[in-house]
Design a protein around this motif. Structure first.
Motif, PDB file in Angstrom:
ATOM      1  N   ASP A 122      14.122   1.706   1.699  1.00  0.00           N
ATOM      2  CA  ASP A 122      15.440   1.624   1.211  1.00  0.00           C
ATOM      3  C   ASP A 122      16.381   2.669   1.926  1.00  0.00           C
ATOM      4  N   LYS A 123      16.122   3.766   2.330  1.00  0.00           N
ATOM      5  CA  LYS A 123      16.935   4.492   3.389  1.00  0.00           C
ATOM      6  C   LYS A 123      16.224   5.538   4.320  1.00  0.00           C
ATOM      7  N   PRO A 167       8.709   1.070  -3.205  1.00  0.00           N
ATOM      8  CA  PRO A 167       9.065  -0.094  -3.508  1.00  0.00           C
ATOM      9  C   PRO A 167       8.965   0.020  -5.113  1.00  0.00           C
ATOM     10  N   LYS A 168       9.992  -0.940  -5.529  1.00  0.00           N
ATOM     11  CA  LYS A 168       9.879  -0.831  -7.145  1.00  0.00           C
ATOM     12  C   LYS A 168       8.789  -1.768  -7.803  1.00  0.00           C
ATOM     13  N   ILE A 169       8.560  -2.512  -6.773  1.00  0.00           N
ATOM     14  CA  ILE A 169       7.115  -3.632  -7.203  1.00  0.00           C
ATOM     15  C   ILE A 169       6.345  -3.446  -5.947  1.00  0.00           C
ATOM     16  N   MET A 170       5.069  -3.540  -6.313  1.00  0.00           N
ATOM     17  CA  MET A 170       3.859  -3.665  -4.997  1.00  0.00           C
ATOM     18  C   MET A 170       2.828  -4.156  -5.667  1.00  0.00           C
ATOM     19  N   PRO A 171       1.930  -4.877  -4.632  1.00  0.00           N
ATOM     20  CA  PRO A 171       0.627  -5.400  -5.038  1.00  0.00           C
ATOM     21  C   PRO A 171      -0.480  -4.333  -5.478  1.00  0.00           C
ATOM     22  N   ALA A 172      -1.257  -4.369  -6.416  1.00  0.00           N
ATOM     23  CA  ALA A 172      -2.592  -3.539  -6.772  1.00  0.00           C
ATOM     24  C   ALA A 172      -3.547  -4.351  -6.546  1.00  0.00           C
ATOM     25  N   ALA A 173      -4.309  -3.798  -5.602  1.00  0.00           N
ATOM     26  CA  ALA A 173      -5.522  -4.403  -5.089  1.00  0.00           C
ATOM     27  C   ALA A 173      -6.338  -3.418  -4.070  1.00  0.00           C
ATOM     28  N   TRP A 174      -7.644  -3.219  -4.404  1.00  0.00           N
ATOM     29  CA  TRP A 174      -8.408  -2.648  -3.212  1.00  0.00           C
ATOM     30  C   TRP A 174      -8.369  -3.263  -1.726  1.00  0.00           C
ATOM     31  N   SER A 175      -8.426  -4.565  -1.703  1.00  0.00           N
ATOM     32  CA  SER A 175      -8.340  -5.258  -0.481  1.00  0.00           C
ATOM     33  C   SER A 175      -6.786  -4.971   0.266  1.00  0.00           C
ATOM     34  N   TYR A 176      -5.847  -4.784  -0.731  1.00  0.00           N
ATOM     35  CA  TYR A 176      -4.411  -4.527  -0.149  1.00  0.00           C
ATOM     36  C   TYR A 176      -4.384  -2.945   0.079  1.00  0.00           C
TER      37      TYR A 176
END
Length: 620
Positions: free
Chosen positions: A48-49, A597-606
């Motif tokens: 963001d900043k 981030p307001k949205i992010m993936p949720a995963a162990w591999s990530y």
């Protein structure tokens, strides 16, 4: 976003650093910033900043076997990393990398002048040390991780020059960059040679005598005490010694499981900067408050002991946010394919149970016996019934695998038990095995929430006449039981919803560490000569051969086609069953905690949230 920019040392005066480090430089305790950064630092563009220095990132960590929290938040610095959007891999520790056209050779160029957290140079020699003295050291392990093999042969690692290293495979391995970006991909860059060589007899003729003089049984025992279990990141011992140098943004000052809170302070030699030339991380330190359970982590968040976290707190996020108005939410796009996967051990040591479990009709009977709608209403309202299959959002969604045998039909379940020749019962109403013993087995899980859902499931199986008992095991006991193939059945979450190709452990027996429905078959795939290997059926062998083809190609379209063929066999075999499709979750973050981030993936591999670059988070 991550950028690579050449910053000549002549511009060193433009580099900035945290005030706490600037004071150490002034006091003569640290070299100047331009001597601590590599010639070409990685520039991380903030979400963001531009941030400000200072503050403490606060999290709650379970006091036993919760090292995954450390890996996900402060322990993810592989050669290649995922982009924040999880769309592709990009150079990280590596300055650049170049695959060969046939995907058998991968060249990595490292960053000249990069250093470990103790100030010692990091170079190709550290990676070669890992390869020669850890990966290929029979004293540590007979089994090389599957992701470091191709065509049944282990990777070869060669030093090209001081900043270039080659990873070579005997057969094409198009998925190798993807494997490197997973959490396990930190292994090649986790072994500081200068720190560890004195512990090995190869480099120190007195290593064994020195170890015994210190009370150890030998050099290996001492090595493990100093470094932790080598060869795998999945062991809490890797976080027991704060003296081990690292490449991470924050460095532990205490021991996981003992110090409360466990503090990690900024690495003065961290090799990333923001676009203005200021060294990251922005946040001074990370503090982990030890708690006894997942629920206690949410209690800690309510009490103000958490200012950014998604692990453990998401199940009670609504309650946490209602009680603590200094926090707000961010959204986790769920990648898991199931709230609860249920798998029988098709390689059970009990030969009678093994034969029963391998009968597909028996597994179908168990699936029809479950009232998923009732379980969903009780434990995860709003979710949809779903078998162990890729999520509907995935291009690999498989309708048959996702929807077969999913209705609640006790009569049909009984019919399938009859097809499995299980009709005779004892005086208590429980089914008898062919050897006239009661059909009885245990199914294990870890964690109270999962255990309560599992208890609801087995109530339906007991109504069917099966004497099944649910066990809530400590995580280390759960893992050790499966490593020794001493389990009957397992209940867990569901990896492989959006990342079925990256983590296909529920669709074919690929990993002895994670494909718990057939650890013997998985051991066969990794090493057919292993004493733990069990030769699979022809259908399973065909699946594994298809996966070898998938790993070998770098062609995305061909990979997708092969993965669909693998899933077709999974649907026909019906190894693992599921309950419900997980809903998106919420993490919590303080209102003065920024660049998340307001949205992010949720995963162990990530490795959520690591690819969002926590080093650029900051606190007002």
């Amino acid at each position: 976003m991550v950028m690579l920019v050449d910053l000549p040392k002549s511009y060193a005066v433009d580099f900035g650093e945290a005030p706490i480090l600037a004071k150490q430089v002034k006091d003569g305790m640290l070299p100047p910033i331009d001597e601590r950064l590599p010639t070409i630092p990685m520039i991380v563009t903030p979400n963001d900043k531009i941030g400000v220095y200072g503050g403490t990132w606060k999290m709650a960590q379970r006091n036993q076997r919760d090292h995954a929290l450390l890996i996900r938040n402060i322990g993810y610095e592989p050669l290649l990393r995922w982009t924040p959007q999880w769309t592709t891999t990009v150079p990280n520790v590596a300055l650049s990398f170049q695959p060969s056209s046939d995907a058998t050779e991968f060249l990595f160029r490292l960053r000249l002048g990069m250093r470990w957290s103790d100030g010692a140079p990091f170079s190709v020699d550290d990676i070669v040390f890992w390869y020669e003295d850890i990966l290929n050291n029979p004293a540590f392990s007979d089994n090389v991780p599957e992701w470091l093999t191709a065509g049944g042969n282990t990777v070869t690692v060669d030093k090209i020059d001081d900043t270039t290293v080659a990873f070579r495979f005997g057969t094409p391995y198009g998925l190798f960059p993807t494997a490197l970006a997973r959490p396990e991909g930190v292994e090649p860059v986790s072994y500081p040679a200068h720190f560890l060589k004195p512990l090995l007899p190869k480099y120190n003729a007195n290593a064994d005598d020195e170890a015994r003089a210190q009370g150890f049984s030998g050099w290996k025992d001492r090595f493990i005490s100093v470094f932790g279990i080598p060869g795998t990141i999945d062991d809490p011992s890797r976080w027991h010694n704060p003296d081990v140098p690292t490449l991470n943004a924050w460095v532990l000052t205490g021991t996981y499981g003992k110090d409360d809170p466990l503090i990690a302070k900024r690495n003065p030699y961290y090799w990333k900067i923001d676009p203005t030339g200021r060294q990251l991380p922005y946040i001074d330190q990370v503090s982990f408050t030890l708690v006894p359970s997942k629920s206690a982590a949410s209690d800690a968040a309510i009490a103000g002991k958490v200012n950014m976290q998604e692990r453990h707190v998401s199940t009670r996020a609504k309650e946490v946010l209602a009680a603590n108005h200094d926090l707000q939410s961010f959204t986790l796009i769920e990648s898991d394919m199931n709230s609860l996967t249920l798998s029988l051990n098709l390689n059970d040591k009990d030969v009678v149970l093994r034969k029963i479990f391998q009968d597909k009709a028996f597994r179908i009977a168990l699936s029809y016996a479950i009232d998923r709608e009732a379980i969903i209403a009780r434990f995860t309202p709003g979710a949809l019934p779903h078998q162990a299959a890729p999520r509907p959002e995935s291009p690999l969604y498989h309708t048959v695998l996702a929807r077969q045998f999913i209705s609640y039909d006790p009569e049909l379940a009984a019919d399938y038990l009859a097809k499995a020749n299980l009709t005779q019962k004892d005086e208590d109403g429980f089914l008898l095995r062919p050897d006239r013993k009661r059909l009885s087995f245990t199914i294990d899980t870890e964690g109270l929430d999962r255990f309560e859902m599992l208890r609801a499931v087995i109530a339906y199986w007991r109504d069917l006449g099966i004497d099944v008992t649910a066990r809530n095991l400590a995580r280390d006991v759960f893992v050790a039981t499966r490593q020794k193939n001493n389990h009957h059945a397992s209940a867990w979450g569901g990896d492989g919803g959006l990342d079925a190709m990256v983590i296909p452990i529920n669709y074919l027996p690929l990993s002895a560490d994670s494909s718990w429905f057939a650890t013997g078959w998985a051991n066969w795939y990794v090493n057919p000569d292993s004493v733990d290997a069990i030769s699979p059926s022809p259908a399973v062998k065909k699946q594994l051969a298809l996966y070898d083809q998938l790993r070998a190609t770098a062609n995305t379209e061909k990979q997708m086609h092969l993965m669909r063929d693998i899933l077709d066999i999974s649907a026909d075999q019906f190894y693992v069953m599921g309950i419900a499709l997980p809903l998106n979750r919420k993490g919590v973050v303080a209102k003065n905690f920024h660049n998340v981030p307001k949205i992010m993936p949720a995963a162990w591999s990530y490795a959520t949230p690591a690819p969002t670059n926590p080093s650029q988070y900051y606190i007002d």
